[in-house]
Enzyme design. Sequence first.
Site, PDB file in Angstrom:
ATOM      1  N   SER A 112       0.844  -1.183   0.000  1.00 30.39           N
ATOM      2  CA  SER A 112       0.000   0.000   0.000  1.00 30.39           C
ATOM      3  C   SER A 112       0.881   1.236   0.000  1.00 30.39           C
ATOM      4  CB  SER A 112      -0.916   0.006   1.231  1.00 30.39           C
ATOM      5  OG  SER A 112      -1.776   1.130   1.214  1.00 30.39           O
ATOM      6  N   HIS A 157       2.427  12.053  -1.039  1.00 34.16           N
ATOM      7  CA  HIS A 157       1.986  13.438  -0.898  1.00 34.16           C
ATOM      8  C   HIS A 157       3.059  14.362  -1.475  1.00 34.16           C
ATOM      9  CE1 HIS A 157      -1.559  12.631   1.523  1.00 34.16           C
ATOM     10  NE2 HIS A 157      -0.842  11.800   2.268  1.00 34.16           N
ATOM     11  N   HIS A 172      -2.735   7.276  -4.473  1.00 38.68           N
ATOM     12  CA  HIS A 172      -2.851   6.103  -3.604  1.00 38.68           C
ATOM     13  C   HIS A 172      -2.906   4.857  -4.479  1.00 38.68           C
ATOM     14  CE1 HIS A 172      -5.825   3.040  -2.140  1.00 38.68           C
ATOM     15  NE2 HIS A 172      -4.942   2.973  -1.174  1.00 38.68           N
ATOM     16  N   ASN A 178      -2.926   0.350  -3.919  1.00 34.72           N
ATOM     17  CA  ASN A 178      -2.893  -0.787  -3.009  1.00 34.72           C
ATOM     18  C   ASN A 178      -3.179  -2.051  -3.795  1.00 34.72           C
ATOM     19  OD1 ASN A 178      -4.834  -2.728  -1.272  1.00 34.72           O
ATOM     20  ND2 ASN A 178      -3.246  -1.871   0.041  1.00 34.72           N
ATOM     21  N   ARG A 208      -3.431  -6.380  -2.797  1.00 33.68           N
ATOM     22  CA  ARG A 208      -3.420  -7.245  -1.619  1.00 33.68           C
ATOM     23  C   ARG A 208      -4.098  -8.588  -1.899  1.00 33.68           C
ATOM     24  NH1 ARG A 208      -7.019  -3.186  -1.460  1.00 33.68           N
ATOM     25  NH2 ARG A 208      -9.209  -3.711  -1.140  1.00 33.68           N
ATOM     26  N   HIS A 225      -6.532   7.437 -16.191  1.00 37.48           N
ATOM     27  CA  HIS A 225      -7.610   6.482 -16.442  1.00 37.48           C
ATOM     28  C   HIS A 225      -7.299   5.568 -17.626  1.00 37.48           C
ATOM     29  CE1 HIS A 225     -10.899   7.252 -13.577  1.00 37.48           C
ATOM     30  NE2 HIS A 225     -10.328   8.433 -13.462  1.00 37.48           N
ATOM     31  N   GLY A 272      -5.216  -5.455  14.908  1.00 36.41           N
ATOM     32  CA  GLY A 272      -4.046  -5.307  15.750  1.00 36.41           C
ATOM     33  C   GLY A 272      -2.772  -5.101  14.978  1.00 36.41           C
ATOM     34  N   GLY A 273      -2.891  -4.508  13.794  1.00 30.87           N
ATOM     35  CA  GLY A 273      -1.719  -4.264  12.955  1.00 30.87           C
ATOM     36  C   GLY A 273      -0.801  -3.195  13.533  1.00 30.87           C
ATOM     37  N   ARG A 274       0.275  -2.935  12.824  1.00 32.84           N
ATOM     38  CA  ARG A 274       1.298  -1.991  13.274  1.00 32.84           C
ATOM     39  C   ARG A 274       0.831  -0.572  12.955  1.00 32.84           C
ATOM     40  NH1 ARG A 274       6.441   0.096  11.230  1.00 32.84           N
ATOM     41  NH2 ARG A 274       7.980   0.165  12.903  1.00 32.84           N
TER      42      ARG A 274
END
Length: 303
Positions: free
Chosen positions: A95, A99, A109, A111, A113, A148, A261-263
């Site tokens: 991900s 900026h 952006h 990502n 996964r 696009h 509970g990720g970082r």
Amino acid sequence: MPSVSGVRQYLLALQARITRAVAELDGGVFLVDAWEKPAGEPLQGNGITQILEGGAVFERAGCGFSHVRGPRLPPSATQHRPELAGAPFEAMGVSLVFHPRNPYVPTVHMNVRMLAAWGADGQQVCWFGGGMDLTPYYGFEEDAVHFHRCCKAALEPFGEDKYPRFKTWCDEYFYLKHRSEQRGIGGVFFDDFSELGFDRSLAMMQAVGDAFLPAYLPIVERRRNLIYGERERAFQLYRRGRYVEFNLVWDRGTHFGLQSGGRTESILLSMPPLVSWSYQNVTEVGSPEAELYSKFLQRKDWI
């Protein structure tokens, strides 16, 4: 049971390829932070967070890889797969959010996964997600069309329906409901995707990841040296506030990371380094700032 080792290798190589290209463009250096979840925590796994801050082109550019395993899928991952609620899972992805310093260069952006879960029958279920979207502060039709077109070209080998379907999905997903406002000019977005089978669904995810650099870097090159002043900078910081609002209030990826509970430091690498809010900000009629709302923050066919 499909192997996921090849997926991990691809994602690590993608992260390295993107950060090399961006570092070369910027002239800066990415901090490389390899991490591992401590033993004894419910969520196990590791990752590599790479971040460039204070660069000549990018004020903050974060690109993270993570590979985690947990005992129970969080609610954000099972809203379309209720039969897997509470199932053990494995998730990995890359991900990024970049900026830029110059307000004429859009934030981007991307990502990609893969998630795998084990149902009550012990069978592994895999699905993929991803996409990329562009968030300009000052709009250029040439940039929107280019972005696009790259998205469409990446998806065409997998069916003519994929780009229009995922383009619409992106428009609907990256929408600030509390503002009644699009986050940017969109791109493509897909989630919970497995309909082409494991190999072809993986290939589609990879095609999206591979399309990122040719989709974004030419836009950066065109706009990075445009002259701007305090007015443009102030509007950029104000509009970055919308980015923060979306990621914290609506983004499923952010919610998944925090719920599982990720970082936290890696999950929030998408946040801009500087941002501002102002009460009832009103743009001047006929201004370039007003044109962003009237012409670019609209759902439309850019091709």
